[in-house]
Write a protein that holds these residues in place. Structure first.
Motif, mmCIF file in Angstrom:
data_model
loop_
_atom_site.group_PDB
_atom_site.id
_atom_site.type_symbol
_atom_site.label_atom_id
_atom_site.label_comp_id
_atom_site.label_asym_id
_atom_site.label_seq_id
_atom_site.Cartn_x
_atom_site.Cartn_y
_atom_site.Cartn_z
ATOM 1 N N GLY A 194 -15.905 -13.016 -1.167
ATOM 2 C CA GLY A 194 -16.082 -11.619 -1.847
ATOM 3 C C GLY A 194 -15.513 -10.767 -1.114
ATOM 4 N N LEU A 195 -15.314 -10.698 0.179
ATOM 5 C CA LEU A 195 -15.166 -9.701 1.042
ATOM 6 C C LEU A 195 -13.832 -8.900 0.703
ATOM 7 C CD1 LEU A 195 -15.549 -7.866 3.590
ATOM 8 C CD2 LEU A 195 -14.615 -9.621 4.827
ATOM 9 N N VAL A 196 -12.728 -9.363 0.058
ATOM 10 C CA VAL A 196 -11.720 -8.928 -0.493
ATOM 11 C C VAL A 196 -11.934 -7.867 -1.592
ATOM 12 C CG1 VAL A 196 -10.970 -10.881 -2.309
ATOM 13 C CG2 VAL A 196 -9.148 -9.483 -1.420
ATOM 14 N N ASN A 197 -13.037 -8.113 -2.188
ATOM 15 C CA ASN A 197 -13.164 -6.944 -3.367
ATOM 16 C C ASN A 197 -13.786 -5.679 -2.707
ATOM 17 O OD1 ASN A 197 -12.811 -8.750 -5.484
ATOM 18 N ND2 ASN A 197 -14.707 -9.942 -4.831
ATOM 19 N N GLU A 198 -14.362 -5.661 -1.483
ATOM 20 C CA GLU A 198 -15.051 -4.588 -1.062
ATOM 21 C C GLU A 198 -13.895 -3.187 -0.986
ATOM 22 O OE1 GLU A 198 -18.228 -3.857 -0.053
ATOM 23 O OE2 GLU A 198 -18.410 -5.458 -1.154
ATOM 24 N N PRO A 199 -12.655 -3.413 -0.614
ATOM 25 C CA PRO A 199 -11.902 -2.142 -0.610
ATOM 26 C C PRO A 199 -11.570 -1.552 -1.978
ATOM 27 C CG PRO A 199 -10.872 -3.790 0.897
ATOM 28 C CD PRO A 199 -12.078 -4.451 0.071
ATOM 29 N N LEU A 200 -11.590 -2.272 -2.876
ATOM 30 C CA LEU A 200 -11.654 -1.778 -4.316
ATOM 31 C C LEU A 200 -12.893 -0.812 -4.885
ATOM 32 C CD1 LEU A 200 -10.561 -5.010 -6.303
ATOM 33 C CD2 LEU A 200 -9.064 -3.098 -5.220
ATOM 34 N N LYS A 201 -13.698 -0.758 -3.825
ATOM 35 C CA LYS A 201 -14.592 0.219 -4.227
ATOM 36 C C LYS A 201 -14.310 1.830 -3.830
ATOM 37 C CE LYS A 201 -18.469 -3.025 -3.345
ATOM 38 N NZ LYS A 201 -19.711 -3.305 -2.592
ATOM 39 N N MET A 202 -13.214 1.916 -3.292
ATOM 40 C CA MET A 202 -12.584 3.166 -2.970
ATOM 41 C C MET A 202 -11.989 3.694 -4.242
ATOM 42 S SD MET A 202 -10.659 3.370 0.765
ATOM 43 C CE MET A 202 -9.711 1.496 0.805
ATOM 44 N N LYS A 203 -12.199 4.946 -4.262
ATOM 45 C CA LYS A 203 -11.709 5.524 -5.586
ATOM 46 C C LYS A 203 -10.135 5.515 -5.567
ATOM 47 C CE LYS A 203 -11.779 10.007 -7.923
ATOM 48 N NZ LYS A 203 -12.308 11.407 -7.699
ATOM 49 N N GLY A 204 -9.566 4.852 -6.813
ATOM 50 C CA GLY A 204 -8.231 4.778 -7.264
ATOM 51 C C GLY A 204 -7.686 3.708 -6.433
ATOM 52 N N LEU A 205 -8.262 2.910 -5.640
ATOM 53 C CA LEU A 205 -7.430 1.692 -5.244
ATOM 54 C C LEU A 205 -7.130 0.874 -6.103
ATOM 55 C CD1 LEU A 205 -6.774 1.442 -2.101
ATOM 56 C CD2 LEU A 205 -8.357 -0.829 -2.142
ATOM 57 N N LYS A 206 -5.826 0.212 -6.103
ATOM 58 C CA LYS A 206 -5.517 -0.711 -7.029
ATOM 59 C C LYS A 206 -5.273 -2.173 -6.654
ATOM 60 C CE LYS A 206 -2.768 2.600 -9.505
ATOM 61 N NZ LYS A 206 -1.107 3.014 -10.228
ATOM 62 N N LEU B 143 -1.350 -21.381 9.892
ATOM 63 C CA LEU B 143 -1.710 -21.269 8.235
ATOM 64 C C LEU B 143 -2.640 -20.061 7.998
ATOM 65 C CD1 LEU B 143 -1.533 -22.487 5.509
ATOM 66 C CD2 LEU B 143 -3.490 -23.909 6.069
ATOM 67 N N VAL B 144 -2.221 -19.312 6.948
ATOM 68 C CA VAL B 144 -3.050 -18.238 6.987
ATOM 69 C C VAL B 144 -3.304 -17.925 5.251
ATOM 70 C CG1 VAL B 144 -2.869 -15.416 6.675
ATOM 71 C CG2 VAL B 144 -1.832 -16.656 8.504
ATOM 72 N N LEU B 145 -4.712 -17.853 4.908
ATOM 73 C CA LEU B 145 -5.008 -17.959 3.555
ATOM 74 C C LEU B 145 -5.399 -16.618 3.078
ATOM 75 C CD1 LEU B 145 -8.137 -20.696 4.200
ATOM 76 C CD2 LEU B 145 -5.675 -21.091 3.745
ATOM 77 N N VAL B 146 -4.742 -16.513 1.654
ATOM 78 C CA VAL B 146 -4.514 -15.060 1.204
ATOM 79 C C VAL B 146 -5.277 -14.997 0.017
ATOM 80 C CG1 VAL B 146 -2.817 -13.486 0.376
ATOM 81 C CG2 VAL B 146 -2.223 -15.109 1.945
ATOM 82 N N SER B 147 -6.186 -13.985 -0.190
ATOM 83 C CA SER B 147 -6.861 -13.470 -1.507
ATOM 84 C C SER B 147 -6.409 -12.086 -1.937
ATOM 85 C CB SER B 147 -8.389 -13.601 -1.193
ATOM 86 O OG SER B 147 -8.824 -15.024 -1.037
ATOM 87 N N LEU B 148 -6.099 -12.097 -3.040
ATOM 88 C CA LEU B 148 -5.682 -10.821 -3.788
ATOM 89 C C LEU B 148 -6.614 -10.408 -4.855
ATOM 90 C CD1 LEU B 148 -2.796 -12.744 -3.440
ATOM 91 C CD2 LEU B 148 -1.711 -10.459 -3.742
ATOM 92 N N ARG B 149 -6.834 -9.266 -4.820
ATOM 93 C CA ARG B 149 -7.586 -8.569 -5.990
ATOM 94 C C ARG B 149 -7.116 -7.304 -6.446
ATOM 95 N NH1 ARG B 149 -9.276 -12.752 -5.293
ATOM 96 N NH2 ARG B 149 -11.354 -13.675 -5.275
ATOM 97 N N SER B 150 -7.072 -7.095 -7.907
ATOM 98 C CA SER B 150 -6.475 -5.631 -8.442
ATOM 99 C C SER B 150 -7.209 -5.146 -9.214
ATOM 100 C CB SER B 150 -5.199 -6.267 -8.804
ATOM 101 O OG SER B 150 -5.156 -7.401 -9.947
ATOM 102 N N SER B 151 -7.065 -3.855 -9.531
ATOM 103 C CA SER B 151 -7.794 -2.876 -10.467
ATOM 104 C C SER B 151 -6.867 -1.668 -11.018
ATOM 105 C CB SER B 151 -9.078 -2.431 -9.768
ATOM 106 O OG SER B 151 -9.819 -1.656 -10.605
#
Length: 353
Positions: free
Chosen positions: A269-281, A295-303
């Protein structure tokens, strides 16, 4: 206004087909993807709980995880009695697949998502049943129940149990696993959860005695001190923000994980934290694998109207849902950061609006 809600997934003919598939099986393996999350664990355990009381002669059932699930999911009923891990007992798992007359593939759309267990799964000759909510399934099955529009595989499992007439006999244990799966895959119902049917299902689970507050605390209020310090460190020291494009990313190295005594699930769930910034997509997490080099594991979240799934496919060898996707890169963390910046710049028109 029509408030009638339909939670049936299958046609009458498909229900009959599913009943025949289940009735003919006496040795069932239920499996999920690598790095199992709340939905993977919840849906597999709930499906197992339902199947073990179905019919006059209940089948033998084994839930197989490719590797470890986070500690905060181990409370789920059945976890300590039904679950077998491939990375811990590969030979026993191979035997279970060899004995199986039905393999239920839950919460993954392609066998590669089982990672090291893929060869065993692909070689298994038993009929396969797919229940999943990811895009573009490609597993050869006797029946594929794929619904990308659903919030979670756990919601799908509830609907199937409902349509198979199993709600009245549903145990509290089964209901708890389903609720936990739905809750975790929607971020406690903060995304991918606008369909009213979701909350109808939740109400039916609550009617079974589910204590939603207790489950929330078990999952989301279960951090160790070192885990909390890692998360604070990442946000304070590692988060990079591309302000004009409303995007952010961060990386976590093996050395940093060792420093903060990283345990599986500490970055959940750490990847969700930046989305708390106003206007972040867009928020992207890059985490170095602790066991395999480069090997790098990647998670993406959008809004905010931007959807990250296409980016995951194009730049990170992955995919997923519109606003929650993942992937992997075979490179160093530094190279992964450069790829991430290129990905962000490639979508600057959509992100910069």
């Amino acid at each position: 206004m029509n408030c009638e809600l339909n939670i049936n997934l299958l046609t009458d003919a498909e229900v009959s087909q599913l009943k025949e598939i289940l009735a003919s099986a006496q040795h069932i393996v239920i499996c999920c993807h690598k790095s199992p999350d709340g939905d993977a664990v919840g849906s597999t355990l709930a499906w197992a709980d339902f199947l073990k009381v179905e019919g006059d002669s209940p089948p033998s059932i084994t839930v197989i995880l490719p590797d470890a699930a986070p500690d905060f999911l181990h409370w789920m009923p059945g976890f300590n009695t039904l679950v077998m891990r491939y990375d811990k007992k590969p030979e026993e798992v191979k035997q279970k697949f060899a004995e199986a007359d039905l393999v239920c593939c839950l919460d993954f759309n392609t066998s590669s998502r089982t990672d090291d267990m893929q060869e065993v799964l692909d070689a298994c000759q038993a009929p396969k049943l797919l229940i999943d909510h990811h895009l573009k399934p490609d597993i050869k099955t006797v029946m594929s129940i794929s619904r990308p529009e659903m919030s979670s595989t756990s919601e799908m499992v509830f609907d199937l149990i409902w349509q198979l007439g199993g709600y009245e006999q549903m145990s509290l244990a089964c209901a708890q696993c389903l609720y936990a799966g739905m809750m975790t895959d929607t971020g406690a119902f903060t995304y991918n959860s606008n369909r009213p049917e979701i909350f109808y299902v939740v109400s039916l689970l609550l009617a079974k005695g589910v204590d939603k507050d207790r489950i929330y605390n078990r999952v989301f209020h279960n951090f160790s001190m070192s885990c909390l310090r890692l998360r604070a460190y990442v946000i304070y020291r590692k988060m990079r923000v591309v302000r004009e494009l409303h995007a952010a990313y961060f990386s976590i190295t093996k050395e940093e994980m060792e420093r903060f005594r990283f345990q599986k699930g500490d970055a959940e769930g750490l990847v969700n934290e930046p989305l708390k910034m106003k206007g972040l997509k867009l928020s992207i997490s890059l985490r170095e694998d602790t066991e395999r080099p480069n090997l790098v594991l990647v998670s993406l979240r959008s809004s905010c109207g931007f959807h990250c799934e296409k980016m995951a496919r194009e730049f990170f060898n992955g995919g997923g849902h519109e606003d929650a996707a993942g992937g992997k890169l075979h490179c160093s963390v530094e190279e992964a950061e450069q790829i991430t910046l290129r990905a962000i710049m490639a979508y600057q028109q959509q992100l910069g609006r």
